[in-house]
Design a protein around this motif. Sequence first.
Motif, short mmCIF file in Angstrom:
data_model
loop_
_atom_site.label_atom_id
_atom_site.label_comp_id
_atom_site.label_asym_id
_atom_site.label_seq_id
_atom_site.Cartn_x
_atom_site.Cartn_y
_atom_site.Cartn_z
N GLN A 106 0.77 -0.78 0.26
CA GLN A 106 0.27 -0.20 -0.58
C GLN A 106 1.21 1.54 -0.13
O GLN A 106 0.83 2.13 -0.36
CB GLN A 106 -0.97 -0.19 0.91
CG GLN A 106 -1.78 1.07 1.73
CD GLN A 106 -3.21 1.15 0.61
OE1 GLN A 106 -3.78 0.19 0.57
NE2 GLN A 106 -2.94 2.59 -0.27
N GLN A 107 2.27 1.12 0.65
CA GLN A 107 2.89 2.95 0.57
C GLN A 107 3.55 2.71 -0.90
O GLN A 107 3.52 3.77 -1.14
CB GLN A 107 4.07 1.91 1.82
CG GLN A 107 5.11 3.26 2.26
CD GLN A 107 6.07 3.42 3.37
OE1 GLN A 107 6.03 2.09 4.03
NE2 GLN A 107 6.57 3.80 3.11
N ARG A 108 3.91 1.59 -1.44
CA ARG A 108 4.67 1.78 -2.15
C ARG A 108 3.13 2.34 -3.65
O ARG A 108 3.59 3.21 -4.60
CB ARG A 108 5.28 0.49 -3.43
CG ARG A 108 5.45 0.63 -4.42
CD ARG A 108 6.85 1.73 -3.58
NE ARG A 108 7.38 1.84 -5.71
CZ ARG A 108 7.13 2.98 -6.62
NH1 ARG A 108 6.50 3.94 -6.31
NH2 ARG A 108 7.65 3.03 -7.29
N PHE A 109 2.07 1.84 -3.32
CA PHE A 109 1.18 2.61 -4.59
C PHE A 109 0.67 4.02 -4.29
O PHE A 109 0.44 4.12 -5.16
CB PHE A 109 -0.23 1.37 -4.32
CG PHE A 109 -1.29 1.80 -4.92
CD1 PHE A 109 -1.35 1.13 -6.26
CD2 PHE A 109 -2.29 2.57 -4.17
CE1 PHE A 109 -2.34 1.21 -6.92
CE2 PHE A 109 -3.03 2.99 -4.96
CZ PHE A 109 -3.21 2.35 -6.26
N ASP A 110 0.79 4.24 -3.04
CA ASP A 110 0.32 5.60 -2.78
C ASP A 110 1.52 6.70 -2.96
O ASP A 110 0.82 7.68 -3.54
CB ASP A 110 0.29 5.59 -1.02
CG ASP A 110 -0.77 4.86 -0.29
OD1 ASP A 110 -1.68 4.48 -1.15
OD2 ASP A 110 -0.92 5.39 0.57
#
Length: 249
Positions: A106-110
Amino acid sequence: MNKPLQVLIVDDEELARRLSVEYLRAHPDLEIIGECETGMEAVDAIAKLNPDLVLLDIQMPQLSGLEVLELTGRRSGVIFTTAYDQYALKAFDLHAIDYLLKPYSQQRFDEAINKARKLLAQEVTATENTQALEKLVAQHSEKLQRLLIRDRGQVHIVALENIDYVEAQDDYILIHTGDKSLMKTQSLSDLETQLDATKFVRIHRSYLLHLAALKSIEKASKDSHVAVLRNGQQIPVSRAGYERIRAII
C-alpha cells in the motif's frame, strides 16, 4: 470541490485488479471508472473513457501494455505495473510517471499515486513525461514482430510474414495482406526503419515489398520494371528500387 481523477485499471490478473481497487480506497479524490482484463479491452476503454490515470500492466495476453500505448496514442497519465523488472526499469530510467513492481505494498502504491497526481497538475513536468513515454513506445516498436493496426474501430494484429507489400497513401500507409488492405497512420519511411531490410525492400518511393511475396521482376518497358507477386498483383519498381532488389536476390 475538485472533480475526482478518473482511473482505469488494466491487468489480466483478477487478484491484481482487486488489490488496486482495495488500495485506491485510501484515495477518495480518485474514481475508478473501469477495469480491463486484456489489452484489447484497454484500447477500447481508453478511447471511450479517456481516463486521467491508467494503471497499466505491461505483460498481458494479445497486447502488451506498451502496445496498448502504441495503438491509443496515450502518452501521459500512466503508471506501469509489472512482475518483470527488466521492463519496469526501462520505464523508470526514461522517467515514466512511475512503475509498480509486483507484489507491491500500500505504501509503494500510495507513492506512485501521489507522484502521478503531482505530474498531472504540473504542465511542464507532464510534457517531459509525455516525451519519455513517446521514447519508450518508439523503443519497443523498433523490435517489430507484428504490426498493430487500428482501422475503423477494430484492432488488427498482422504477423510480418503475412504481409505482401505496404503502400504509401498521403499521411497513411496501406498494409496489403492476402485479400485485405488495412490502413495505418504512419509514414512508409518510418515503417521501413523498423523492418528487416533483408526481407522488406523499398522498391519504389510509394512501395515497400516483402520479398517472400515476390514471384519475379519483369520489364514493363525499355527502362522500367514491375514486381510480379505470387498472387498475380503487379507493383512498380523504380530504378533505385531495382538496384536494391538486385543486390539482395
